[in-house]
Design a protein around this motif. Sequence first.
Motif, PDB file in Angstrom:
ATOM      1  N   LYS A   4      11.605 -39.485 -49.634  1.00  0.00           N
ATOM      2  CA  LYS A   4      10.830 -38.826 -48.590  1.00  0.00           C
ATOM      3  C   LYS A   4      10.868 -39.661 -47.313  1.00  0.00           C
ATOM      4  CE  LYS A   4       6.635 -37.860 -50.079  1.00  0.00           C
ATOM      5  NZ  LYS A   4       5.376 -37.305 -50.525  1.00  0.00           N
ATOM      6  N   ASP A   5      10.900 -38.964 -46.191  1.00  0.00           N
ATOM      7  CA  ASP A   5      10.845 -39.661 -44.914  1.00  0.00           C
ATOM      8  C   ASP A   5       9.434 -40.177 -44.707  1.00  0.00           C
ATOM      9  OD1 ASP A   5      13.472 -39.119 -44.360  1.00  0.00           O
ATOM     10  OD2 ASP A   5      13.020 -37.245 -43.308  1.00  0.00           O
ATOM     11  N   LYS A   6       9.340 -41.474 -44.445  1.00  0.00           N
ATOM     12  CA  LYS A   6       8.014 -42.041 -44.200  1.00  0.00           C
ATOM     13  C   LYS A   6       7.610 -41.728 -42.764  1.00  0.00           C
ATOM     14  CE  LYS A   6       7.892 -45.803 -47.479  1.00  0.00           C
ATOM     15  NZ  LYS A   6       7.588 -47.208 -47.697  1.00  0.00           N
ATOM     16  N   LYS A   7       6.337 -41.334 -42.605  1.00  0.00           N
ATOM     17  CA  LYS A   7       5.818 -41.059 -41.275  1.00  0.00           C
ATOM     18  C   LYS A   7       4.817 -42.134 -40.914  1.00  0.00           C
ATOM     19  CE  LYS A   7       6.457 -36.100 -41.325  1.00  0.00           C
ATOM     20  NZ  LYS A   7       5.846 -34.802 -41.150  1.00  0.00           N
ATOM     21  N   ASN A   8       4.803 -42.456 -39.667  1.00  0.00           N
ATOM     22  CA  ASN A   8       3.872 -43.448 -39.177  1.00  0.00           C
ATOM     23  C   ASN A   8       2.438 -42.935 -39.375  1.00  0.00           C
ATOM     24  OD1 ASN A   8       2.411 -45.291 -37.716  1.00  0.00           O
ATOM     25  ND2 ASN A   8       3.822 -45.328 -35.978  1.00  0.00           N
ATOM     26  N   PRO A   9       1.596 -43.668 -40.095  1.00  0.00           N
ATOM     27  CA  PRO A   9       0.242 -43.193 -40.377  1.00  0.00           C
ATOM     28  C   PRO A   9      -0.610 -42.987 -39.121  1.00  0.00           C
ATOM     29  CG  PRO A   9       0.527 -45.449 -41.160  1.00  0.00           C
ATOM     30  CD  PRO A   9       1.867 -44.956 -40.728  1.00  0.00           C
ATOM     31  N   LYS A  10      -0.399 -43.812 -38.117  1.00  0.00           N
ATOM     32  CA  LYS A  10      -1.152 -43.646 -36.878  1.00  0.00           C
ATOM     33  C   LYS A  10      -0.755 -42.334 -36.188  1.00  0.00           C
ATOM     34  CE  LYS A  10      -1.951 -48.512 -35.809  1.00  0.00           C
ATOM     35  NZ  LYS A  10      -1.690 -49.595 -34.849  1.00  0.00           N
ATOM     36  N   ARG A  11       0.537 -42.032 -36.226  1.00  0.00           N
ATOM     37  CA  ARG A  11       1.025 -40.796 -35.615  1.00  0.00           C
ATOM     38  C   ARG A  11       0.463 -39.584 -36.362  1.00  0.00           C
ATOM     39  NH1 ARG A  11       6.258 -39.498 -32.723  1.00  0.00           N
ATOM     40  NH2 ARG A  11       6.253 -41.747 -32.557  1.00  0.00           N
ATOM     41  N   VAL A  12       0.428 -39.696 -37.696  1.00  0.00           N
ATOM     42  CA  VAL A  12      -0.114 -38.597 -38.507  1.00  0.00           C
ATOM     43  C   VAL A  12      -1.577 -38.353 -38.139  1.00  0.00           C
ATOM     44  CG1 VAL A  12      -0.714 -37.878 -40.846  1.00  0.00           C
ATOM     45  CG2 VAL A  12       1.500 -38.931 -40.408  1.00  0.00           C
ATOM     46  N   ARG A  14      -3.069 -39.073 -35.321  1.00  0.00           N
ATOM     47  CA  ARG A  14      -3.123 -38.506 -33.969  1.00  0.00           C
ATOM     48  C   ARG A  14      -2.827 -37.011 -33.988  1.00  0.00           C
ATOM     49  NH1 ARG A  14       0.973 -41.447 -31.243  1.00  0.00           N
ATOM     50  NH2 ARG A  14       0.632 -43.379 -32.329  1.00  0.00           N
ATOM     51  N   ASP A  15      -1.796 -36.644 -34.757  1.00  0.00           N
ATOM     52  CA  ASP A  15      -1.432 -35.225 -34.849  1.00  0.00           C
ATOM     53  C   ASP A  15      -2.561 -34.402 -35.466  1.00  0.00           C
ATOM     54  OD1 ASP A  15       0.996 -35.744 -33.703  1.00  0.00           O
ATOM     55  OD2 ASP A  15       2.110 -35.809 -35.611  1.00  0.00           O
ATOM     56  N   LYS A  17      -5.750 -35.108 -35.438  1.00  0.00           N
ATOM     57  CA  LYS A  17      -6.846 -35.070 -34.466  1.00  0.00           C
ATOM     58  C   LYS A  17      -6.562 -34.043 -33.370  1.00  0.00           C
ATOM     59  CE  LYS A  17      -9.681 -38.121 -31.644  1.00  0.00           C
ATOM     60  NZ  LYS A  17      -9.866 -39.462 -31.101  1.00  0.00           N
ATOM     61  N   LYS A  18      -5.307 -33.990 -32.916  1.00  0.00           N
ATOM     62  CA  LYS A  18      -4.911 -33.030 -31.888  1.00  0.00           C
ATOM     63  C   LYS A  18      -5.104 -31.602 -32.384  1.00  0.00           C
ATOM     64  CE  LYS A  18      -1.371 -34.875 -28.878  1.00  0.00           C
ATOM     65  NZ  LYS A  18       0.045 -34.969 -28.609  1.00  0.00           N
ATOM     66  N   GLN A  19      -4.698 -31.341 -33.622  1.00  0.00           N
ATOM     67  CA  GLN A  19      -4.811 -29.996 -34.180  1.00  0.00           C
ATOM     68  C   GLN A  19      -6.267 -29.579 -34.343  1.00  0.00           C
ATOM     69  OE1 GLN A  19      -2.532 -29.976 -37.751  1.00  0.00           O
ATOM     70  NE2 GLN A  19      -0.567 -29.767 -36.690  1.00  0.00           N
ATOM     71  N   LEU A  20      -7.115 -30.512 -34.735  1.00  0.00           N
ATOM     72  CA  LEU A  20      -8.528 -30.194 -34.902  1.00  0.00           C
ATOM     73  C   LEU A  20      -9.212 -29.971 -33.560  1.00  0.00           C
ATOM     74  CD1 LEU A  20      -9.627 -32.658 -37.733  1.00  0.00           C
ATOM     75  CD2 LEU A  20      -9.296 -30.197 -37.904  1.00  0.00           C
ATOM     76  N   GLN A  21      -8.780 -30.678 -32.540  1.00  0.00           N
ATOM     77  CA  GLN A  21      -9.419 -30.628 -31.238  1.00  0.00           C
ATOM     78  C   GLN A  21      -8.900 -29.485 -30.373  1.00  0.00           C
ATOM     79  OE1 GLN A  21      -8.991 -34.197 -28.913  1.00  0.00           O
ATOM     80  NE2 GLN A  21     -11.179 -34.229 -28.466  1.00  0.00           N
ATOM     81  N   ASN A  22      -7.785 -28.908 -30.736  1.00  0.00           N
ATOM     82  CA  ASN A  22      -7.162 -27.862 -29.923  1.00  0.00           C
ATOM     83  C   ASN A  22      -8.032 -26.602 -29.911  1.00  0.00           C
ATOM     84  OD1 ASN A  22      -5.435 -26.399 -28.418  1.00  0.00           O
ATOM     85  ND2 ASN A  22      -3.838 -26.221 -29.966  1.00  0.00           N
ATOM     86  N   ASN A  23      -8.591 -26.269 -28.738  1.00  0.00           N
ATOM     87  CA  ASN A  23      -9.461 -25.104 -28.606  1.00  0.00           C
ATOM     88  C   ASN A  23      -8.794 -23.973 -27.831  1.00  0.00           C
ATOM     89  OD1 ASN A  23     -11.498 -26.465 -29.893  1.00  0.00           O
ATOM     90  ND2 ASN A  23     -12.371 -27.266 -28.011  1.00  0.00           N
ATOM     91  N   GLY A  24      -7.535 -24.031 -27.590  1.00  0.00           N
ATOM     92  CA  GLY A  24      -6.871 -22.985 -26.828  1.00  0.00           C
ATOM     93  C   GLY A  24      -6.832 -23.349 -25.360  1.00  0.00           C
ATOM     94  N   ILE A  25      -7.431 -22.492 -24.540  1.00  0.00           N
ATOM     95  CA  ILE A  25      -7.420 -22.706 -23.099  1.00  0.00           C
ATOM     96  C   ILE A  25      -8.291 -23.914 -22.754  1.00  0.00           C
ATOM     97  CG2 ILE A  25      -8.002 -21.669 -20.882  1.00  0.00           C
ATOM     98  CD1 ILE A  25      -7.414 -18.976 -22.125  1.00  0.00           C
ATOM     99  N   GLY A  26      -7.840 -24.711 -21.811  1.00  0.00           N
ATOM    100  CA  GLY A  26      -8.457 -25.996 -21.509  1.00  0.00           C
ATOM    101  C   GLY A  26      -9.784 -25.989 -20.786  1.00  0.00           C
ATOM    102  N   THR A  27      -9.814 -25.576 -19.529  1.00  0.00           N
ATOM    103  CA  THR A  27     -11.006 -25.811 -18.730  1.00  0.00           C
ATOM    104  C   THR A  27     -12.069 -24.741 -18.954  1.00  0.00           C
ATOM    105  OG1 THR A  27     -10.172 -24.542 -16.871  1.00  0.00           O
ATOM    106  CG2 THR A  27      -9.610 -26.879 -16.929  1.00  0.00           C
TER     107      THR A  27
END
Length: 74
Positions: A4-12, A14-15, A17-27
């Motif tokens: 298996k390709d190892k993924k950087n745990p910090k990057r995982v 971050r990804d 966190k980004k997916q959980l925080q994504n609310n669609g339109i920004g402002t």
Amino acid sequence: MVKKDKKNPKRVLRDVKKQLQNNGIGTKSQQALKLQHELKKEEYKSNSKHKKQMHAERKFKLKQQKKKAKHRGH
């Protein structure tokens, strides 16, 4: 044996966190505009449906009147 390709745990993290925080339109203003647009769309939809129903009803009544006029005789 498949390696298996190892993924950087910090990057995982971050990804994730980004997916959980994504609310669609920004402002907030963009969100307000989107909400306003959705409300306007719903209003248009209901008005359109109502107009269509009234038109069909009027057409039906006219057809009934014509039918009665034909059978009245001389």
